[in-house]
Design a protein around this motif. Structure first.
Motif, PDB file in Angstrom:
ATOM      1  N   TYR A  83       0.844  -1.193   0.000  1.00 61.91           N
ATOM      2  CA  TYR A  83       0.000   0.000   0.000  1.00 61.91           C
ATOM      3  C   TYR A  83       0.879   1.243   0.000  1.00 61.91           C
ATOM      4  O   TYR A  83       1.797   1.358   0.812  1.00 61.91           O
ATOM      5  CB  TYR A  83      -0.890  -0.032   1.247  1.00 61.91           C
ATOM      6  N   PRO A 116      -5.380  -2.281  -7.325  1.00 60.55           N
ATOM      7  CA  PRO A 116      -6.510  -1.430  -6.940  1.00 60.55           C
ATOM      8  C   PRO A 116      -5.985  -0.050  -6.539  1.00 60.55           C
ATOM      9  O   PRO A 116      -4.940   0.061  -5.902  1.00 60.55           O
ATOM     10  CB  PRO A 116      -7.135  -2.154  -5.747  1.00 60.55           C
ATOM     11  N   SER A 131      -2.640   0.298  -4.235  1.00 59.55           N
ATOM     12  CA  SER A 131      -2.157  -0.947  -3.653  1.00 59.55           C
ATOM     13  C   SER A 131      -1.690  -1.832  -4.785  1.00 59.55           C
ATOM     14  O   SER A 131      -2.266  -1.808  -5.861  1.00 59.55           O
ATOM     15  CB  SER A 131      -3.274  -1.666  -2.886  1.00 59.55           C
ATOM     16  N   GLU A 184       1.156  -5.536   3.577  1.00 64.75           N
ATOM     17  CA  GLU A 184       0.220  -6.317   4.383  1.00 64.75           C
ATOM     18  C   GLU A 184       0.222  -7.745   3.854  1.00 64.75           C
ATOM     19  O   GLU A 184      -0.010  -7.968   2.662  1.00 64.75           O
ATOM     20  CB  GLU A 184      -1.179  -5.709   4.276  1.00 64.75           C
ATOM     21  N   SER A 239     -21.290 -10.225  -2.699  1.00 64.75           N
ATOM     22  CA  SER A 239     -20.821  -9.482  -1.528  1.00 64.75           C
ATOM     23  C   SER A 239     -21.754  -9.687  -0.336  1.00 64.75           C
ATOM     24  O   SER A 239     -21.318  -9.701   0.811  1.00 64.75           O
ATOM     25  CB  SER A 239     -20.613  -8.007  -1.857  1.00 64.75           C
ATOM     26  N   ALA A 281     -20.688 -11.049   3.298  1.00 60.81           N
ATOM     27  CA  ALA A 281     -21.057 -10.324   4.514  1.00 60.81           C
ATOM     28  C   ALA A 281     -21.782 -11.254   5.489  1.00 60.81           C
ATOM     29  O   ALA A 281     -21.494 -11.263   6.693  1.00 60.81           O
ATOM     30  CB  ALA A 281     -21.939  -9.126   4.169  1.00 60.81           C
ATOM     31  N   ASP A 333     -19.685 -13.291   7.477  1.00 64.06           N
ATOM     32  CA  ASP A 333     -18.831 -12.484   8.336  1.00 64.06           C
ATOM     33  C   ASP A 333     -17.405 -12.347   7.779  1.00 64.06           C
ATOM     34  O   ASP A 333     -16.433 -12.317   8.530  1.00 64.06           O
ATOM     35  CB  ASP A 333     -18.795 -13.091   9.745  1.00 64.06           C
ATOM     36  N   VAL A 334     -17.314 -12.306   6.461  1.00 58.59           N
ATOM     37  CA  VAL A 334     -16.014 -12.146   5.808  1.00 58.59           C
ATOM     38  C   VAL A 334     -15.869 -10.688   5.381  1.00 58.59           C
ATOM     39  O   VAL A 334     -16.731 -10.169   4.673  1.00 58.59           O
ATOM     40  CB  VAL A 334     -15.910 -13.058   4.561  1.00 58.59           C
ATOM     41  N   ASN A 335     -14.800 -10.056   5.808  1.00 57.33           N
ATOM     42  CA  ASN A 335     -14.554  -8.690   5.369  1.00 57.33           C
ATOM     43  C   ASN A 335     -13.868  -8.719   4.004  1.00 57.33           C
ATOM     44  O   ASN A 335     -12.920  -9.468   3.795  1.00 57.33           O
ATOM     45  CB  ASN A 335     -13.666  -7.960   6.379  1.00 57.33           C
ATOM     46  N   ILE A 336     -14.369  -7.879   3.095  1.00 57.67           N
ATOM     47  CA  ILE A 336     -13.768  -7.816   1.761  1.00 57.67           C
ATOM     48  C   ILE A 336     -12.634  -6.798   1.812  1.00 57.67           C
ATOM     49  O   ILE A 336     -12.850  -5.622   2.032  1.00 57.67           O
ATOM     50  CB  ILE A 336     -14.824  -7.391   0.716  1.00 57.67           C
ATOM     51  N   GLU A 337     -11.417  -7.277   1.631  1.00 61.11           N
ATOM     52  CA  GLU A 337     -10.250  -6.390   1.681  1.00 61.11           C
ATOM     53  C   GLU A 337     -10.084  -5.660   0.353  1.00 61.11           C
ATOM     54  O   GLU A 337      -9.522  -4.573   0.289  1.00 61.11           O
ATOM     55  CB  GLU A 337      -8.981  -7.194   1.944  1.00 61.11           C
ATOM     56  N   MET A 338     -10.548  -6.285  -0.701  1.00 57.55           N
ATOM     57  CA  MET A 338     -10.317  -5.747  -2.036  1.00 57.55           C
ATOM     58  C   MET A 338     -11.350  -6.309  -2.993  1.00 57.55           C
ATOM     59  O   MET A 338     -11.750  -7.461  -2.856  1.00 57.55           O
ATOM     60  CB  MET A 338      -8.928  -6.199  -2.496  1.00 57.55           C
ATOM     61  N   ILE A 339     -11.800  -5.501  -3.929  1.00 55.17           N
ATOM     62  CA  ILE A 339     -12.589  -6.017  -5.046  1.00 55.17           C
ATOM     63  C   ILE A 339     -11.934  -5.511  -6.313  1.00 55.17           C
ATOM     64  O   ILE A 339     -11.575  -4.350  -6.417  1.00 55.17           O
ATOM     65  CB  ILE A 339     -14.041  -5.518  -5.051  1.00 55.17           C
ATOM     66  N   ASN A 340     -11.782  -6.404  -7.263  1.00 53.01           N
ATOM     67  CA  ASN A 340     -11.233  -6.027  -8.547  1.00 53.01           C
ATOM     68  C   ASN A 340     -12.210  -6.546  -9.587  1.00 53.01           C
ATOM     69  O   ASN A 340     -12.312  -7.733  -9.817  1.00 53.01           O
ATOM     70  CB  ASN A 340      -9.858  -6.679  -8.701  1.00 53.01           C
ATOM     71  N   MET A 367     -13.055 -10.489  -8.720  1.00 54.38           N
ATOM     72  CA  MET A 367     -12.054 -10.953  -7.788  1.00 54.38           C
ATOM     73  C   MET A 367     -12.232 -10.296  -6.429  1.00 54.38           C
ATOM     74  O   MET A 367     -12.396  -9.085  -6.341  1.00 54.38           O
ATOM     75  CB  MET A 367     -10.679 -10.602  -8.326  1.00 54.38           C
ATOM     76  N   ARG A 383     -13.923   0.422   4.986  1.00 60.27           N
ATOM     77  CA  ARG A 383     -13.310  -0.839   4.590  1.00 60.27           C
ATOM     78  C   ARG A 383     -13.567  -1.950   5.603  1.00 60.27           C
ATOM     79  O   ARG A 383     -13.692  -3.115   5.248  1.00 60.27           O
ATOM     80  CB  ARG A 383     -11.801  -0.626   4.454  1.00 60.27           C
ATOM     81  N   ILE A 401     -18.139  -4.634   7.508  1.00 60.54           N
ATOM     82  CA  ILE A 401     -18.617  -5.768   6.716  1.00 60.54           C
ATOM     83  C   ILE A 401     -20.020  -5.475   6.211  1.00 60.54           C
ATOM     84  O   ILE A 401     -20.887  -5.056   6.959  1.00 60.54           O
ATOM     85  CB  ILE A 401     -18.598  -7.057   7.571  1.00 60.54           C
ATOM     86  N   ILE A 430     -15.681  -2.133 -10.381  1.00 65.45           N
ATOM     87  CA  ILE A 430     -15.569  -1.803  -8.963  1.00 65.45           C
ATOM     88  C   ILE A 430     -14.099  -1.684  -8.651  1.00 65.45           C
ATOM     89  O   ILE A 430     -13.298  -2.510  -9.075  1.00 65.45           O
ATOM     90  CB  ILE A 430     -16.145  -2.890  -8.032  1.00 65.45           C
ATOM     91  N   ASN A 431     -13.756  -0.661  -7.934  1.00 67.31           N
ATOM     92  CA  ASN A 431     -12.371  -0.476  -7.520  1.00 67.31           C
ATOM     93  C   ASN A 431     -12.420  -0.262  -6.015  1.00 67.31           C
ATOM     94  O   ASN A 431     -12.837   0.776  -5.540  1.00 67.31           O
ATOM     95  CB  ASN A 431     -11.795   0.740  -8.232  1.00 67.31           C
ATOM     96  N   GLN A 432     -12.009  -1.256  -5.294  1.00 66.44           N
ATOM     97  CA  GLN A 432     -12.053  -1.133  -3.847  1.00 66.44           C
ATOM     98  C   GLN A 432     -10.860  -1.856  -3.270  1.00 66.44           C
ATOM     99  O   GLN A 432     -10.490  -2.914  -3.750  1.00 66.44           O
ATOM    100  CB  GLN A 432     -13.325  -1.768  -3.297  1.00 66.44           C
ATOM    101  N   GLY A 433     -10.256  -1.288  -2.247  1.00 67.15           N
ATOM    102  CA  GLY A 433      -9.217  -2.045  -1.581  1.00 67.15           C
ATOM    103  C   GLY A 433      -7.928  -1.294  -1.403  1.00 67.15           C
ATOM    104  O   GLY A 433      -7.058  -1.730  -0.682  1.00 67.15           O
ATOM    105  N   SER A 434      -7.787  -0.153  -2.063  1.00 67.25           N
ATOM    106  CA  SER A 434      -6.593   0.598  -1.740  1.00 67.25           C
ATOM    107  C   SER A 434      -6.978   1.621  -0.690  1.00 67.25           C
ATOM    108  O   SER A 434      -6.549   1.560   0.440  1.00 67.25           O
ATOM    109  CB  SER A 434      -6.011   1.274  -2.973  1.00 67.25           C
TER     110      SER A 434
END
Lengths: 453, 453
Positions: free
Chosen positions: A311, A342, A349, A381, A405, A409, A412-419, A428, B395, B398, B418-422
């Protein structure tokens, strides 16, 4: 006309070769048979190719290779005994292998390639002999005579364009053609092998060159599964998937076919059928250029871990022309390839495979980025898993993202990144490794589990 | 101590300056007042700065600038009459402007800067005179005397580091200090202006240099809204947001403050309060480094259109070290900056602002990429809008992605990207421009509309 490739486990014993014979002769379109070297008969068994590499390496170190030589010969001999093949065959194989062992070692890598290639080459002779013993017209094809020319790169040969035209004339030859996989000849006449899964490459080249209707790839699974069976038990089999879907799935852990191997077939638009030698009546999985119907938005879910994210933030980064390019150039100088990027407005990142570097290189990269790009923050990370949700046409299926998504949710999984947004056939998600299994299960349940009313 | 900056519309007329006087004198902490040049009094009015630029350009072209000169003087004169200011003030302003007009034109850009800067400079003198007429101790501060040193870049001056220490001594000066915004002096003693919204820059520099408690920025809106009022009527006002949130929002259409202007205040950790000159009792919006509570995951939704995506695919792209860097270098050679890079396995998209190039350059780029990178496909897709959903800590909340993507799906909006995660504080959705308004409304309703039970 079909090209049919059999993997090492499909040809590991006489019993397996009998199955191969039944499969080939049950369909007159199965004309060109690509064979691998004998593989494992049981989990702790040796592959002939591995024995040959060790044998070649001992030779180069001037150690006595006899024991390994005998192990290799015994693998063929035991198959020959099982299949009641004539003695002349074993004499021919022994002479061939001795000739290679005593050959020139001036180019050690080429010597190893020559030794490795004998595994397929001699096995093709054996298989052809067995077919003939059964009263079928079958010919061992020497790749040199057939014109399979490759670049002189040991262990990573590339097919030369002129091969395709030369190989086309195989169509005129009568009988069943038994073609050894894994290698070709340089224009100087020396053996060079393809990279791993090289028999798949040979099959793919022949399919393209001979303009066949189908490339059948026999292995030891009934089909490609929609998800890793170690994560979800008894997952749905995939009947048909596109090259792109296979490539996206194979990125994250699906390893049925080596994807580079498929390039020639892919470029010629030839479908590939994955089938099971041990259960040939199973329909298998067909890999095609385009699929008629999608069977829902998602065809498969794959995941892989061992990723980390680098990052980098800098206020007003967005205004700096060339920032991203400079950052990538630093990583390239360290020999690192990245997976995804992303980006935010003032941060970016970079997702990398962790096995490319250690903590010392990590520190160096961090220092160099800080020094050259005057960044505000540079943070690595670790422990990231990537999950690919794959399916043709998914991009234009409104609501797929929401379903995926929401499923994550709820688990209970946190999404760190979506591509999402480049590939039309995949989405992804980056999650923490500890959440990987739960996330894949949740996505599988969302898209594959039957709805019980 | 506070630095208080007033924008052009807050100082456009005598009536407005009376409001400014009330605001400043109502709080003894309001010590340093940064003034802009007189702005528009009504929508079709001219800004003094624009008149000055046209006047300077006419001079350089050797046309008679008299009419424009008189228009500028009349703006000050009308304010002076309205506020009953002494005649000497107008004489001083006229002499100053004539001196500039007749000054050296050897460096045309510096001449324009000198003319432009007079808008703020003379208005600061006028405002100081008015304050004094009201019996308040107030001093016009000459940026040269105060030590506001800048680099000699016309229209884009950068503050020099030594300025901060010099400006600190302003704390010792008695009375209210009226400081002209927008410009500083080079070490050679010449005037150079900051980039657009330069008075915001001056306020930000002074806030940092004087280590004040608060930088108040008076403009003509009550607060920053959580969404564009042209898309959602009567949107929620934002009470507090972080620098990062503001920056993410300003990227996609929020233009309350010029974000570059905030860098000095941001780096010194000084909070910025946005307030309305015409409604000073309204609380306004506070911009801070960190926020105590989040008030839900989302603080604002912004959108902007005029983007396009450049899609590039190549089978096995993923294996090619340096592919992304080479692609970005091609764009950089065309002078293009990119916004985001969603990537698949064998494909990559680059999101660009469309206004950077035309169809001829587009064709050239396509040809160069195909020729140099041997790609399978290169496609430009136009008419893309980006929507930023912004909020600190989002981020790790959840389900935010699920809520956002479900809201879009329910509004029948297809998510192109979708651009998420940075960024930890934003999530970006790419949609077609035709869907932009509907998408923003759906997201606003999801995250801001009161739930009616």
């Amino acid at each position: 006309m079909k090209v049919v490739k059999f993997g090492g486990s499909s040809l590991a014993s006489g019993e397996q070769i009998e199955k191969v014979f039944q499969i080939v002769t049950s369909d007159p379109k199965r004309k060109v048979i690509v064979v691998s070297a004998p593989g494992k008969r049981y989990p702790t068994d040796d592959k002939v190719t591995d024995l040959l590499i060790r044998c070649a390496e001992r030779c180069l170190l001037k150690f006595d290779p006899l024991k390994l030589y005998e192990q290799v010969i015994e693998r063929y001999a035991s198959i020959a005994r099982e299949l009641l093949l004539p003695n002349e065959l074993m004499t021919e194989i022994e002479l061939d292998l001795l000739g290679r062992l005593n050959g020139d070692k001036g180019n050690p890598e080429q010597f190893i390639d020559r030794m490795k290639a004998s595994g397929e080459d001699n096995h093709a002779k054996l298989v052809a002999a067995y077919f003939r013993e059964q009263g079928v017209e079958a010919h061992y094809i020497n790749p040199k005579d057939a014109g399979l020319l490759v670049s002189p790169n040991a262990g990573n040969a590339q097919v030369l364009p002129e091969s395709y035209e030369q190989l086309y004339s195989l169509r005129q030859q009568s009988g069943i053609l038994i073609f050894p996989g894994f290698f070709g000849y340089s224009t100087a006449g020396e053996v060079y092998t393809f990279s791993r899964s090289g028999s798949d490459v040979t099959g793919s080249i022949l399919s393209s060159a001979l303009k066949v209707d189908l490339y059948e790839n026999f292995t030891d699974v009934d089909a490609v599964y929609s998800v890793n069976p170690f994560i979800v038990s008894h997952p749905k089999e995939i009947k048909e998937l596109t090259y792109r879907e296979m490539r996206e799935l194979s990125y994250a852990g699906f390893t049925v076919l080596h994807d580079e191997a498929l390039v020639p077939a892919f470029k010629a638009g030839i479908p590939v059928q994955i089938k099971n030698t041990n259960n040939p009546s199973a329909e298998g999985t067909r890999i095609v250029s385009e699929r008629a119907h999608t069977n829902g938005p998602v065809i498969g879910i794959a995941s892989d871990n061992g990723f980390c994210s680098l990052y980098v933030s800098k206020y007003l980064m967005n205004r700096e022309v060339g920032f991203g390019r400079k950052l990538l150039a630093i990583l390239e100088n360290f020999g690192l390839s990245y997976e995804h990027i992303p980006s935010g407005i003032d941060d970016i990142s970079i997702i990398l495979r962790e096995n490319q570097f250690d903590s010392v290189i990590e520190k160096k990269i961090k220092l160099q980025i800080e020094a050259e790009l005057h960044t505000d923050e540079v943070i690595f990370e670790h422990g990231l898993a990537l999950i690919m949700v794959v399916g043709e046409g998914m991009r234009h299926n409104i609501g797929t993202t929401a379903r995926a998504s929401k499923a994550l949710a709820n688990a209970d999984v946190n999404i760190e990144m979506i591509n999402q947004g480049s590939s039309e056939v995949s989405m992804m998600f980056g999650v923490k490794e500890v959440d990987e299994k739960r996330a894949v299960q949740a996505l599988y349940n969302e898209f594959f589990a039957p709805v019980i009313v």
